[in-house]
Design an enzyme around this catalytic site. Structure first.
Site, PDB file in Angstrom:
ATOM      1  N   LYS A  33      71.290  16.333  57.650  1.00  0.00           N
ATOM      2  CA  LYS A  33      70.188  15.458  58.080  1.00  0.00           C
ATOM      3  C   LYS A  33      69.325  15.081  56.871  1.00  0.00           C
ATOM      4  CE  LYS A  33      67.342  19.480  59.273  1.00  0.00           C
ATOM      5  NZ  LYS A  33      66.892  20.334  60.396  1.00  0.00           N
ATOM      6  N   ARG A 129      59.014  24.897  70.079  1.00  0.00           N
ATOM      7  CA  ARG A 129      58.981  23.510  69.610  1.00  0.00           C
ATOM      8  C   ARG A 129      59.793  22.694  70.608  1.00  0.00           C
ATOM      9  NH1 ARG A 129      61.363  22.415  63.687  1.00  0.00           N
ATOM     10  NH2 ARG A 129      63.213  22.999  64.870  1.00  0.00           N
ATOM     11  N   TYR A 258      45.356  12.678  33.236  1.00  0.00           N
ATOM     12  CA  TYR A 258      44.274  12.327  34.165  1.00  0.00           C
ATOM     13  C   TYR A 258      43.321  13.490  34.391  1.00  0.00           C
ATOM     14  CZ  TYR A 258      46.710   8.029  35.430  1.00  0.00           C
ATOM     15  OH  TYR A 258      47.292   6.795  35.399  1.00  0.00           O
ATOM     16  N   MET A 306      52.229   9.301  38.060  1.00  0.00           N
ATOM     17  CA  MET A 306      53.208   8.617  38.905  1.00  0.00           C
ATOM     18  C   MET A 306      54.585   8.546  38.247  1.00  0.00           C
ATOM     19  SD  MET A 306      53.021   4.846  40.687  1.00  0.00           S
ATOM     20  CE  MET A 306      51.595   5.164  41.695  1.00  0.00           C
TER      21      MET A 306
HETATM   22  C1  LIG Z   1      67.486  21.626  60.068  1.00  0.00           C
HETATM   23  C2  LIG Z   1      68.084  22.549  61.043  1.00  0.00           C
HETATM   24  C3  LIG Z   1      68.953  23.569  60.624  1.00  0.00           C
HETATM   25  C4  LIG Z   1      69.176  23.887  59.160  1.00  0.00           C
HETATM   26  O1  LIG Z   1      68.135  24.729  58.717  1.00  0.00           O
HETATM   27  P1  LIG Z   1      68.154  25.385  57.251  1.00  0.00           P
HETATM   28  O2  LIG Z   1      66.970  26.270  57.233  1.00  0.00           O
HETATM   29  O3  LIG Z   1      68.036  24.245  56.290  1.00  0.00           O
HETATM   30  O4  LIG Z   1      69.442  26.085  57.129  1.00  0.00           O
HETATM   31  C5  LIG Z   1      69.583  24.326  61.594  1.00  0.00           C
HETATM   32  N1  LIG Z   1      69.348  24.113  62.901  1.00  0.00           N
HETATM   33  C6  LIG Z   1      68.506  23.169  63.347  1.00  0.00           C
HETATM   34  C7  LIG Z   1      68.269  22.999  64.797  1.00  0.00           C
HETATM   35  C8  LIG Z   1      67.836  22.365  62.434  1.00  0.00           C
HETATM   36  O5  LIG Z   1      66.987  21.427  62.868  1.00  0.00           O
END
Ligand SMILES: *Cc1c(COP(=O)(O)O)cnc(C)c1O
Length: 362
Positions: A33, A129, A258, A306
């Site tokens: 993802k 969640r 800066y 930047m």
């Molecule tokens: C993003 C995600 C993972 C991967 O988590 P990591 O900590 O990067 O291994 C696994 N399961 C779900 C449901 C996620 O959203």
């Protein structure tokens, strides 16, 4: 050409994937993802395609990008569909689908699917969640089965605190999950990277047909703040690098950058690097954050701007204009930079932009 770039080592990616399988003794969905946590989802998925049991993404847009690039095999939508009309695409592209809410279950019940779906039914075992309440889980499972719309149901949950190695919460979540799933048949998927790396003993009873969901570990970064033996076997995949584009000698008492965040305490040789927060380097990295110049460690000084940042080259007499700078990679760990900057490696990878991604190891 501006020398800032991110080198992506696909051999290291495959090494880390194999490690996830070896440590877990289970099948592994490679989590790609968010553009593979900034590493380029298509190229990473292509590099893993021959050996990965499947992939996981956050949404259908990400899944379609992989399908369009020719990625076959399972792709799981980690939050399922956001709108009912995505189901037609899920069916057409043979995607796997998390169901985490009753409204999604109802959409599936009412749908006119011609092929049965592969559903990963998510339980909220304590992260609070998404996911079905443990008390509703069995009924949801039975409704899915009775709907005739589902070929297979994987039993799934997610840990909130697996990265805290002395925290009992993962064990508590596991107990909640086990109790609520009693009597339900199906493969199980619980573990993210910290659970794969840090909690092997909790999962001794799992089956080889079960699933883990490694994300950050594939990219070679540790999810833990402290040293951890299994995480030490990961190979960093990304090397964020650039070059020194300017050098100046300052006497003691001169400000750099800066808001004069840094003032030289001694005569200081300052190197300016073509890398800044517009590339995704964390703006909150403080003076002292490690950086490697031609293989030698030194420190960031002053505010990150930047397009540029500044280093202390006082003790690196060989370093100068054109020297290669590693912001993170094999010598400077992304997780260390993240820690210094009050962030996590997940975020500093995802924030990467503007720099070209260059791949080796195909
Ligand atoms: C993003 C995600 C993972 C991967 O988590 P990591 O900590 O990067 O291994 C696994 N399961 C779900 C449901 C996620 O959203």
């Amino acid at each position: 050409m501006r020398p800032a770039r991110a080198l992506i080592d696909l051999q290291a990616l495959r090494h880390n994937y194999r490690l996830a399988r070896e440590l877990s003794g289970a099948r592994a969905l490679a989590v790609v993802k968010a553009d593979a946590y900034g590493h380029g989802a298509v190229r990473c998925a292509q590099a893993l395609q021959d050996e990965a049991d499947g992939f996981a993404v956050a949404c259908i847009e990400e899944a379609l990008q992989l399908r369009e690039a020719g990625i076959r095999g399972p792709i799981l939508l980690l939050e399922g569909f956001f709108e009912a009309d995505e189901l037609a695409l899920i069916e057409r592209h043979e995607l796997w689908c998390v169901v985490h809410s009753l409204w999604q279950l109802e959409v599936i019940e009412r749908s006119a699917l011609s092929k049965p779906l592969c559903v990963w039914l998510k339980m909220d075992s304590g992260m609070h969640r998404v996911g079905l309440h443990p008390a509703d889980y069995k009924a949801a499972y039975q409704r899915l089965q009775a709907s005739g719309k589902v070929a297979k149901i994987v039993l799934m949950s997610h840990f909130a605190r697996a990265d805290e190695l002395d925290c009992p919460r993962s064990q508590e979540q596991l107990a909640v999950f086990q109790l609520a799933r009693q009597g339900l048949v199906g493969e199980v998927s619980l573990r993210n990277s910290p659970a794969v790396l840090g909690w092997p003993r909790l999962f001794q009873n799992q089956q080889p047909s079960d699933w883990v969901r490694p994300g950050i570990m594939l990219y070679g970064a540790t999810p833990f703040e402290q040293q951890q033996a299994a995480a030490a076997r990961l190979l960093p995949v990304m090397c964020l690098e650039s070059k020194i584009i300017s050098v100046r000698e300052l006497p003691a008492g001169e400000p750099v950058g800066y808001v004069a965040r840094f003032v030289s305490e001694r005569p200081t040789r300052v190197g300016v690097v073509a890398m800044g927060y517009a590339d995704g380097y964390p703006r909150h990295a403080p003076t002292g954050t490690p950086v490697a110049v031609d293989g030698q460690l030194t420190r960031l000084i002053g505010r990150v701007s930047m397009d540029m940042l500044t280093l202390d080259l006082s003790d690196l007499s060989q370093a100068g204009l054109g020297s290669r700078v590693e912001l993170w990679g094999k010598q400077v760990l992304a997780s260390d930079v993240a820690l210094q900057a009050g962030s996590i490696p997940y975020q500093i990878f995802c924030n990467l932009r503007r720099v070209p991604l260059l791949y080796n190891g195909s």
